[in-house]
Design an enzyme around this catalytic site. Sequence first.
Site, PDB file in Angstrom:
ATOM      1  N   CYS A   1       0.847  -1.203   0.000  1.00 31.20           N
ATOM      2  CA  CYS A   1       0.000   0.000   0.000  1.00 31.20           C
ATOM      3  C   CYS A   1       0.879   1.248   0.000  1.00 31.20           C
ATOM      4  CB  CYS A   1      -0.942   0.000   1.205  1.00 31.20           C
ATOM      5  SG  CYS A   1      -2.333  -1.143   1.023  1.00 31.20           S
TER       6      CYS A   1
ATOM      7  N   ASP B   1      10.316  -6.999  -8.538  1.00 31.60           N
ATOM      8  CA  ASP B   1      10.542  -7.569  -7.212  1.00 31.60           C
ATOM      9  C   ASP B   1      11.928  -7.148  -6.717  1.00 31.60           C
ATOM     10  OD1 ASP B   1       9.253 -10.255  -5.551  1.00 31.60           O
ATOM     11  OD2 ASP B   1      11.335  -9.682  -5.139  1.00 31.60           O
TER      12      ASP B   1
ATOM     13  N   HIS C   1      -0.715 -10.411  -4.465  1.00 32.21           N
ATOM     14  CA  HIS C   1       0.224 -10.124  -5.557  1.00 32.21           C
ATOM     15  C   HIS C   1       0.483 -11.386  -6.353  1.00 32.21           C
ATOM     16  CE1 HIS C   1       2.588 -11.145  -1.958  1.00 32.21           C
ATOM     17  NE2 HIS C   1       3.494 -11.666  -2.769  1.00 32.21           N
TER      18      HIS C   1
HETATM   19  P1  DGP Z   1       5.642 -13.363  -1.182  1.00 29.86           P
HETATM   20  O1  DGP Z   1       6.742 -14.094  -0.472  1.00 29.86           O
HETATM   21  O2  DGP Z   1       4.924 -14.223  -2.200  1.00 29.86           O
HETATM   22  O3  DGP Z   1       4.707 -12.681  -0.202  1.00 29.86           O
HETATM   23  O4  DGP Z   1       6.370 -12.245  -2.047  1.00 29.86           O
HETATM   24  C1  DGP Z   1       6.659 -10.965  -1.595  1.00 29.86           C
HETATM   25  C2  DGP Z   1       7.671 -10.399  -2.531  1.00 29.86           C
HETATM   26  O5  DGP Z   1       7.730  -9.000  -2.316  1.00 29.86           O
HETATM   27  C3  DGP Z   1       9.086 -10.931  -2.327  1.00 29.86           C
HETATM   28  O6  DGP Z   1       9.490 -11.637  -3.496  1.00 29.86           O
HETATM   29  C4  DGP Z   1       9.938  -9.697  -2.126  1.00 29.86           C
HETATM   30  C5  DGP Z   1       9.037  -8.563  -2.542  1.00 29.86           C
HETATM   31  N1  DGP Z   1       9.192  -7.338  -1.780  1.00 29.86           N
HETATM   32  C6  DGP Z   1       9.098  -7.202  -0.429  1.00 29.86           C
HETATM   33  N2  DGP Z   1       9.271  -5.920  -0.081  1.00 29.86           N
HETATM   34  C7  DGP Z   1       9.470  -5.224  -1.240  1.00 29.86           C
HETATM   35  C8  DGP Z   1       9.691  -3.846  -1.533  1.00 29.86           C
HETATM   36  O7  DGP Z   1       9.754  -2.974  -0.666  1.00 29.86           O
HETATM   37  N3  DGP Z   1       9.855  -3.518  -2.841  1.00 29.86           N
HETATM   38  C9  DGP Z   1       9.790  -4.457  -3.840  1.00 29.86           C
HETATM   39  N4  DGP Z   1       9.964  -4.022  -5.084  1.00 29.86           N
HETATM   40  N5  DGP Z   1       9.564  -5.764  -3.594  1.00 29.86           N
HETATM   41  C10 DGP Z   1       9.410  -6.135  -2.318  1.00 29.86           C
END
Ligand code: DGP
Length: 112
Positions: free
Chosen positions: A6, A29, A98
């Site tokens: 968010c 990611d 996501h």
């Molecule tokens: P999941 O484990 O399926 O909940 O994936 C969450 C993903 O979100 C993980 O691959 C890393 C990514 N992620 C976490 N924090 C951030 C962030 O601040 N920025 C970005 N671009 N990705 C993030």
Amino acid sequence: MDCIFCKIIAGEIPSSKVYEDEHVLAFKDINPQAPVHVLVIPKTHIESVDKLDATNADIAAKVLAAVPAVARQSGLTEGYRVITNVGKHGCQSVFHLHFHVLGGKQLPAEMS
Ligand code: DGP
């Protein structure tokens, strides 16, 4: 609400944007598992697929409908994988719905 995605939607945390429309945001990611690893999320907060029902399924449909545009934009002409993790056993770490879009190389066929 203390939700990192968010905050990305609100522009409070920077992200590498790949695609955006009225309902959907896609960004790279932070910890890529493939040459292309993009997260596609709804701008509305929904915790996970497990919280989908008839009242909010249209939001999920809009997110999935954006995936081909994300893939095209990312050059994924040879195919890709779409993954969503749910809860503890699914290894979900961010509790905002996501879809991971992974590609840019031949992905392994097996799941661990
Ligand atoms: P999941 O484990 O399926 O909940 O994936 C969450 C993903 O979100 C993980 O691959 C890393 C990514 N992620 C976490 N924090 C951030 C962030 O601040 N920025 C970005 N671009 N990705 C993030």
